[in-house]
Design an enzyme around this catalytic site. Structure first.
Site, mmCIF file in Angstrom:
data_model
loop_
_atom_site.group_PDB
_atom_site.id
_atom_site.type_symbol
_atom_site.label_atom_id
_atom_site.label_comp_id
_atom_site.label_asym_id
_atom_site.label_seq_id
_atom_site.Cartn_x
_atom_site.Cartn_y
_atom_site.Cartn_z
ATOM 1 N N ALA A 91 0.842 -1.195 0.000
ATOM 2 C CA ALA A 91 0.000 0.000 0.000
ATOM 3 C C ALA A 91 0.879 1.248 0.000
ATOM 4 O O ALA A 91 2.060 1.192 0.342
ATOM 5 C CB ALA A 91 -0.907 -0.009 1.223
ATOM 6 N N GLU A 148 -3.027 -8.776 -0.627
ATOM 7 C CA GLU A 148 -4.470 -8.823 -0.390
ATOM 8 C C GLU A 148 -5.250 -8.738 -1.698
ATOM 9 O O GLU A 148 -6.251 -9.443 -1.882
ATOM 10 C CB GLU A 148 -4.887 -7.703 0.566
ATOM 11 C CG GLU A 148 -4.409 -7.953 1.986
ATOM 12 C CD GLU A 148 -4.767 -6.838 2.945
ATOM 13 O OE1 GLU A 148 -5.439 -7.096 3.955
ATOM 14 O OE2 GLU A 148 -4.354 -5.686 2.682
ATOM 15 N N GLU A 160 3.210 -5.780 7.218
ATOM 16 C CA GLU A 160 2.559 -4.777 8.074
ATOM 17 C C GLU A 160 3.051 -4.806 9.519
ATOM 18 O O GLU A 160 3.132 -3.776 10.183
ATOM 19 C CB GLU A 160 1.032 -4.970 8.043
ATOM 20 C CG GLU A 160 0.349 -4.487 6.771
ATOM 21 C CD GLU A 160 0.298 -5.537 5.676
ATOM 22 O OE1 GLU A 160 -0.491 -5.356 4.732
ATOM 23 O OE2 GLU A 160 1.058 -6.529 5.750
#
Length: 259
Positions: free
Chosen positions: A67, A113, A133
């Site tokens: 991300a 994801e 993460e």
């Protein structure tokens, strides 16, 4: 390139709808506008009767290396709750047509994801998967903990999620996360070859098989079998069922029309 999109490339190759992430300079780091474009493009293909199968890939050296951290680093919990950004991701689970992912390079964090939202995954030999993460003091939020656990079981998913270590394509294949490992040079060709093979099947059968398999993930065996049975019966209301069985009896290839 479709000028409706700035962060992805969208094209149609025969009956295959292709969506390619297109921020190669930042290894296709996923931000909210990109997710919105991906979802919109895939939903458009889902409604297009000429498209039978959807392929999702990434341009450049990576599928998606995570991300966009700059977008999130200063966010507060309340801001994220009010933004409710993951509802866009939820819509991918409503897509009825098969989605096939082609992963090269990195599929990390949000990129992993996104890959897990696909129904079938092909990966190049150099592909690496992971959820880093934990090293940022956060955790996956777009389904990573849930989908990975469903695929590989609690203990192994816990290991990858708690360490943030990267999983090779060979390991991902071993644990059932991906379907096939192919050479980097042949990734797109093999993915499209498989997509075209699937696209020749009866569209309504593809749709109801996908629905039934997804129910199997969450339902008990009894509930899942009841759902499967209703879908089995429903297909006997289709012209394609009649055509498929007639073609079998007449020893010829069926001509499916999705009706």
């Amino acid at each position: 390139m479709n000028n409706r999109y700035e962060l992805i490339e969208v094209s149609t190759q025969g009956s295959i709808g292709v969506v390619a992430l297109n921020r190669p300079k930042v290894l296709n780091a996923i931000n909210r506008p990109m997710v919105a474009e991906i979802v919109r493009a895939i939903e458009d293909f889902d409604r297009d009767d000429n498209v039978k199968v959807i392929v999702l890939s990434g341009n450049g050296r990576a599928f998606a290396a995570g991300a966009d951290i700059d977008e999130m680093s200063n966010a507060t919990a309340i801001e994220l709750e009010l933004l409710n950004q993951f509802t866009d991701w939820d819509r991918l689970a409503w897509v009825k047509k098969p989605i096939i992912g082609a992963v090269q390079g990195f599929a990390l964090g949000g990129g992993f994801e996104l890959a897990l939202c696909c129904d079938i995954l092909f990966a190049a030999h150099d592909a690496e998967f992971g959820f880093p993460e934990i090293s940022l003091g956060v955790m996956p939020g777009a389904g990573g903990t849930q989908r990975l656990t469903k695929l590989m079981g609690k203990s192994k998913a816990m290991e990858w999620l708690l360490t943030g270590e990267r999983m090779s394509a060979k390991e991902a294949l071993h644990y059932g996360v991906i379907n096939r490992v192919v050479s980097k040079e042949l990734l797109q060709e093999e993915t499209m070859k498989f997509a075209n093979k699937i696209a020749k099947q009866a569209p309504l059968s593809l749709r109801l098989i996908k629905e039934s398999v997804l129910k199997a993930v969450d339902y008990s065996i009894y509930e899942g079998m009841q759902y499967e049975r209703k879908n089995f019966y429903l297909l006997f209301a289709s012209k394609d069922q009649k055509e498929g069985m007639r073609a079998f009896q007449e020893k010829r290839k069926p001509n499916f029309e999705g009706e």
